[in-house]
Design a protein around this motif. Structure first.
Motif, short mmCIF file in Angstrom:
data_model
loop_
_atom_site.label_atom_id
_atom_site.label_comp_id
_atom_site.label_asym_id
_atom_site.label_seq_id
_atom_site.Cartn_x
_atom_site.Cartn_y
_atom_site.Cartn_z
N GLY A 95 30.80 -0.43 -29.58
CA GLY A 95 29.38 -0.73 -29.70
C GLY A 95 28.52 -0.10 -28.64
N HIS A 96 29.02 0.96 -28.01
CA HIS A 96 28.18 1.65 -27.03
C HIS A 96 26.89 2.11 -27.72
N SER A 97 25.79 2.07 -26.99
CA SER A 97 24.50 2.40 -27.62
C SER A 97 24.48 3.82 -28.17
N GLU A 98 25.25 4.72 -27.56
CA GLU A 98 25.29 6.09 -28.11
C GLU A 98 25.97 6.10 -29.46
N ARG A 99 26.95 5.26 -29.66
CA ARG A 99 27.62 5.17 -30.97
C ARG A 99 26.70 4.48 -31.98
N TYR A 167 26.65 -5.51 -20.71
CA TYR A 167 25.20 -5.43 -20.98
C TYR A 167 24.70 -4.10 -20.45
N GLU A 168 24.22 -3.28 -21.38
CA GLU A 168 23.71 -1.97 -21.00
C GLU A 168 22.32 -1.76 -21.60
N PRO A 169 21.28 -2.04 -20.81
CA PRO A 169 19.94 -1.76 -21.33
C PRO A 169 19.84 -0.26 -21.62
N ILE A 173 20.46 3.83 -19.36
CA ILE A 173 21.68 4.65 -19.48
C ILE A 173 21.38 6.13 -19.25
N GLY A 174 21.98 6.68 -18.23
CA GLY A 174 21.85 8.11 -17.95
C GLY A 174 20.45 8.53 -17.54
N THR A 175 19.60 7.56 -17.24
CA THR A 175 18.20 7.89 -16.93
C THR A 175 17.91 7.81 -15.44
N SER A 214 23.08 3.54 -15.24
CA SER A 214 22.73 4.14 -13.94
C SER A 214 23.22 3.32 -12.76
N CYS A 215 24.35 2.70 -12.93
CA CYS A 215 24.97 1.99 -11.81
C CYS A 215 25.65 3.05 -10.93
N ASN A 216 25.45 2.95 -9.63
CA ASN A 216 26.02 3.96 -8.73
C ASN A 216 26.37 3.32 -7.39
N GLY A 232 30.96 -3.48 -13.61
CA GLY A 232 30.10 -2.46 -14.21
C GLY A 232 30.83 -1.57 -15.20
N LEU A 233 30.06 -1.04 -16.14
CA LEU A 233 30.52 0.04 -17.01
C LEU A 233 29.75 1.27 -16.56
N ILE A 234 30.50 2.23 -16.05
CA ILE A 234 29.91 3.31 -15.27
C ILE A 234 30.07 4.64 -16.00
N GLY A 235 28.97 5.30 -16.30
CA GLY A 235 29.04 6.60 -16.97
C GLY A 235 29.12 7.72 -15.95
N GLY A 236 27.98 8.34 -15.67
CA GLY A 236 27.93 9.51 -14.80
C GLY A 236 28.69 9.36 -13.50
N ALA A 237 28.56 8.22 -12.87
CA ALA A 237 29.19 8.03 -11.55
C ALA A 237 30.70 7.78 -11.64
P1 PGA Z 1 25.43 5.79 -16.94
O1 PGA Z 1 26.13 5.37 -18.31
O2 PGA Z 1 26.15 5.09 -15.83
O3 PGA Z 1 25.59 7.30 -16.86
O4 PGA Z 1 24.00 5.38 -17.03
C1 PGA Z 1 26.60 4.08 -18.51
C2 PGA Z 1 27.17 3.96 -19.91
O5 PGA Z 1 26.60 4.54 -20.84
O6 PGA Z 1 28.21 3.30 -20.12
#
Ligand code: PGA
Length: 251
Positions: A95-99, A167-169, A173-175, A214-216, A232-237
């Protein structure tokens, strides 16, 4: 007690060799470190088996980023929950928002995916979150409530006990625009309340609720210090050990 979890979501980054290196480098960086959270990496499908074979998956859990909504059969290009489980992966991000946004995943589809993930012994990391217009219209509670209700509330309390929520507003995400610590805590407490109303205080209390967006290294500690933020669910970092380790160590 619920677990603290820091999970990386590599998304569609790193070829197989790069991914293997990243996983092994992370494992090496964790040697001798006393960490106060479970560590998970969410890799592309093709990385799952080699990554799970290359590292100690009791120290770093491996997650798929998706699985099919069907058990098996003529679904060209799909990867089933059973296939994911057979690689040694223990988790699946669903259920990731990109999906939801790019691949048309609805609550009804996600409901099937969650059931298949659980049936195959995988822990779903189930993502919820509102888009910017919904936040601006103050509809975030309503949206998140319906995402949870529609895809998960068919589960028994026992089944629900195996779910991790993220919870990922979507606007974060990636902003580079992280939710404030207060916004994160407020939503996480709301989610826990929704779970308590359906499954009771014990289940709600034991559910790990992760923040993503954008958690870092700079903001992880403040976010994780909140009573209802369990990681956290961490993308870029998560794509560099130097960026991911400080987030793990924020606990
Ligand atoms: P982000 O992505 O940390 O790059 O913002 C988080 C995610 O999409 O799970």
């Amino acid at each position: 007690m619920r677990k603290n979890i820091v999970a990386g979501n590599w998304k569609m980054n790193n070829n197989l060799q790069e991914g293997l290196k990243l996983a092994k480098d992370l494992e090496a960086a964790l040697v001798g470190k006393k960490v106060n959270c479970d560590v998970v990496i969410g890799t592309p499908f093709i990385h799952l088996a080699p990554v799970a074979a290359a590292i100690d998956t009791t120290k770093i859990g491996v997650a798929a980023q998706n699985c099919a909504d069907k058990a098996s059969g003529a679904y060209t290009g799909e990867v089933s929950a059973a296939m994911v489980a057979s690689t040694g992966a223990k988790y699946v991000i669903l259920g990731h928002s990109e999906r939801r946004a790019y691949y048309g995943e609805t609550d009804a589809i996600l409901k099937e995916k969650v059931l298949l993930a659980l049936a195959n012994g995988l822990t779903p990391i189930f993502c919820v979150g509102e888009v910017l217009e919904e936040r601006e219209a103050n509809k975030q509670d309503e949206i998140v409530n319906s995402q949870i209700k529609n895809a998960l509330f068919n589960l028994s309390a026992e089944e629900f006990g195996k779910i991790v929520i993220a919870y990922e507003p979507v606007w974060a995400i990636g902003t580079g625009k992280t939710a404030t610590s207060e916004q994160a805590q407020e939503m996480h407490a709301f989610i826990r309340g929704v779970l308590a109303a359906k499954y009771g205080e014990k289940v709600a209390d034991e559910t790990s609720i992760l923040y993503g967006g954008s958690c870092n290294a700079a903001n992880a500690k403040e976010l994780f210090d909140n009573p209802d933020v369990d990681g956290g669910l961490i993308g870029g970092a998560s794509l560099g050990v130097d960026k991911f380790m400080p987030i793990i160590e924020a606990f």
